[in-house]
Design an enzyme around this catalytic site. Sequence first.
Site, PDB file in Angstrom:
ATOM      1  N   GLU A 265     -22.200 -47.071  52.799  1.00 27.52           N
ATOM      2  CA  GLU A 265     -23.227 -46.075  52.475  1.00 27.52           C
ATOM      3  C   GLU A 265     -22.848 -44.697  52.998  1.00 27.52           C
ATOM      4  OE1 GLU A 265     -27.093 -47.291  53.855  1.00 27.52           O
ATOM      5  OE2 GLU A 265     -26.939 -49.250  52.878  1.00 27.52           O
TER       6      GLU A 265
ATOM      7  N   ASP B 117     -20.522 -55.912  51.802  1.00 25.30           N
ATOM      8  CA  ASP B 117     -21.264 -54.709  52.199  1.00 25.30           C
ATOM      9  C   ASP B 117     -21.040 -54.456  53.692  1.00 25.30           C
ATOM     10  OD1 ASP B 117     -22.907 -52.620  51.600  1.00 25.30           O
ATOM     11  OD2 ASP B 117     -24.763 -53.793  51.554  1.00 25.30           O
TER      12      ASP B 117
ATOM     13  N   ASP C  80     -26.086 -56.152  52.513  1.00 26.09           N
ATOM     14  CA  ASP C  80     -26.743 -56.287  53.820  1.00 26.09           C
ATOM     15  C   ASP C  80     -28.259 -56.392  53.640  1.00 26.09           C
ATOM     16  OD1 ASP C  80     -27.307 -53.675  53.171  1.00 26.09           O
ATOM     17  OD2 ASP C  80     -26.580 -52.800  55.042  1.00 26.09           O
ATOM     18  N   SER C  81     -28.724 -56.329  52.381  1.00 27.23           N
ATOM     19  CA  SER C  81     -30.125 -56.651  52.086  1.00 27.23           C
ATOM     20  C   SER C  81     -30.422 -58.099  52.458  1.00 27.23           C
ATOM     21  CB  SER C  81     -30.438 -56.397  50.608  1.00 27.23           C
ATOM     22  OG  SER C  81     -29.486 -57.042  49.779  1.00 27.23           O
TER      23      SER C  81
ATOM     24  N   LYS D 283     -18.227 -52.158  50.155  1.00 20.29           N
ATOM     25  CA  LYS D 283     -19.109 -51.033  49.845  1.00 20.29           C
ATOM     26  C   LYS D 283     -19.586 -50.449  51.165  1.00 20.29           C
ATOM     27  CE  LYS D 283     -23.604 -51.660  48.516  1.00 20.29           C
ATOM     28  NZ  LYS D 283     -24.330 -50.926  49.576  1.00 20.29           N
TER      29      LYS D 283
ATOM     30  N   GLU E  14     -28.584 -45.154  44.269  1.00 21.22           N
ATOM     31  CA  GLU E  14     -29.856 -45.868  44.458  1.00 21.22           C
ATOM     32  C   GLU E  14     -31.030 -44.896  44.472  1.00 21.22           C
ATOM     33  OE1 GLU E  14     -29.965 -48.572  47.801  1.00 21.22           O
ATOM     34  OE2 GLU E  14     -32.104 -48.975  47.510  1.00 21.22           O
TER      35      GLU E  14
HETATM   36  O1  KIV Z   1     -27.499 -54.417  50.290  1.00 21.01           O
HETATM   37  C1  KIV Z   1     -27.857 -54.318  49.109  1.00 21.01           C
HETATM   38  O2  KIV Z   1     -28.356 -55.274  48.492  1.00 21.01           O
HETATM   39  C2  KIV Z   1     -27.682 -53.043  48.429  1.00 21.01           C
HETATM   40  C3  KIV Z   1     -28.517 -52.822  47.195  1.00 21.01           C
HETATM   41  C4  KIV Z   1     -29.023 -51.452  47.125  1.00 21.01           C
HETATM   42  C5  KIV Z   1     -27.807 -53.210  45.962  1.00 21.01           C
HETATM   43  O3  KIV Z   1     -26.925 -52.221  48.858  1.00 21.01           O
END
Ligand code: KIV
Length: 285
Positions: free
Chosen positions: A116, A84, A45-46, A114, A183
């Site tokens: 968080e 993500d 999500d970056s 993934k 991270e």
């Molecule tokens: O969204 C992202 O790019 C991440 C990075 C910390 C790898 O979660």
Amino acid sequence: MPKKSVLDFAEMKKKGEKITYLTAYDFPMASFCEKAGIDMILVGDSAAMVVHGLPGTVPMTMDQMIQHSQTVRRGAPNTFIIGDMPFLSYQVSREDAIANAGRFFKEASVDAIKLEGGRRVIKQIEGIVEGGMSVMGHIGLTPQSSGQLGGFKAQGRTADTAMEVIKDALAIEKAGAFALLVEAIPPEVGKIISEMLSIPVLGIGAGMYTDGQVLIIGDMLGYFEAFTPKFVKKYANLAEVITKAFGEYIEDVRTSKFPEEKHCYRMIEGEIDKLEATLKNLPPQ
Ligand code: KIV
């Protein structure tokens, strides 16, 4: 090279082989990752910051993440891809988490998702794993909740806060995650977690002892210019290369150096004479 699986990553950890991991958000970058032989790709999500020019990851939606993931899958058909989960796609309930994780698998053919958070998202991780999907946890600095953390700050730098990160890591492994991303934590803490967990631990800004490393593609290629975290190593300066190319193009067009003869589609022989004759016989306009 055949696509790696969660079993291959577990085996790599056992053998002490480092796992390589990069983000990608589009077709060309995904295909370059696959060509280079990267082990796994995160459709992070970056993208919010790197692609969409937003100040943080919070605004990203499920639809945007699905579209990026579909594009990356087309570019890297033989690479392990992780989607993500964006902000509020899993925090509200276990049911939301399962349904939204499922969308990544059904609509974008990802291999894992993934999300968080540590102990506070255990019921979501358990639900997604029970649903038959592979989950990577993400703890330490968690950008979606960076407001609560006081900004994009390193975590676990005191014994007490390090212990909180370690407890999160243990809970994520117990919940059934196949891997964990840590991270912005000290290398000492990255080492302890990597040694305590039997699942692979991937680090970004977590030192040299984790089982693998991930970097954000815009950082490592030097085309994301808004800010560069301490943990980034730049392997290229694409911003400079691209801006220089654009500058040369502008100059060539302005000075009529482009296009040249080799860039032109000439008319088929004899056709220009026919066209000129037709034009001559046109009634006055
Ligand atoms: O969204 C992202 O790019 C991440 C990075 C910390 C790898 O979660």
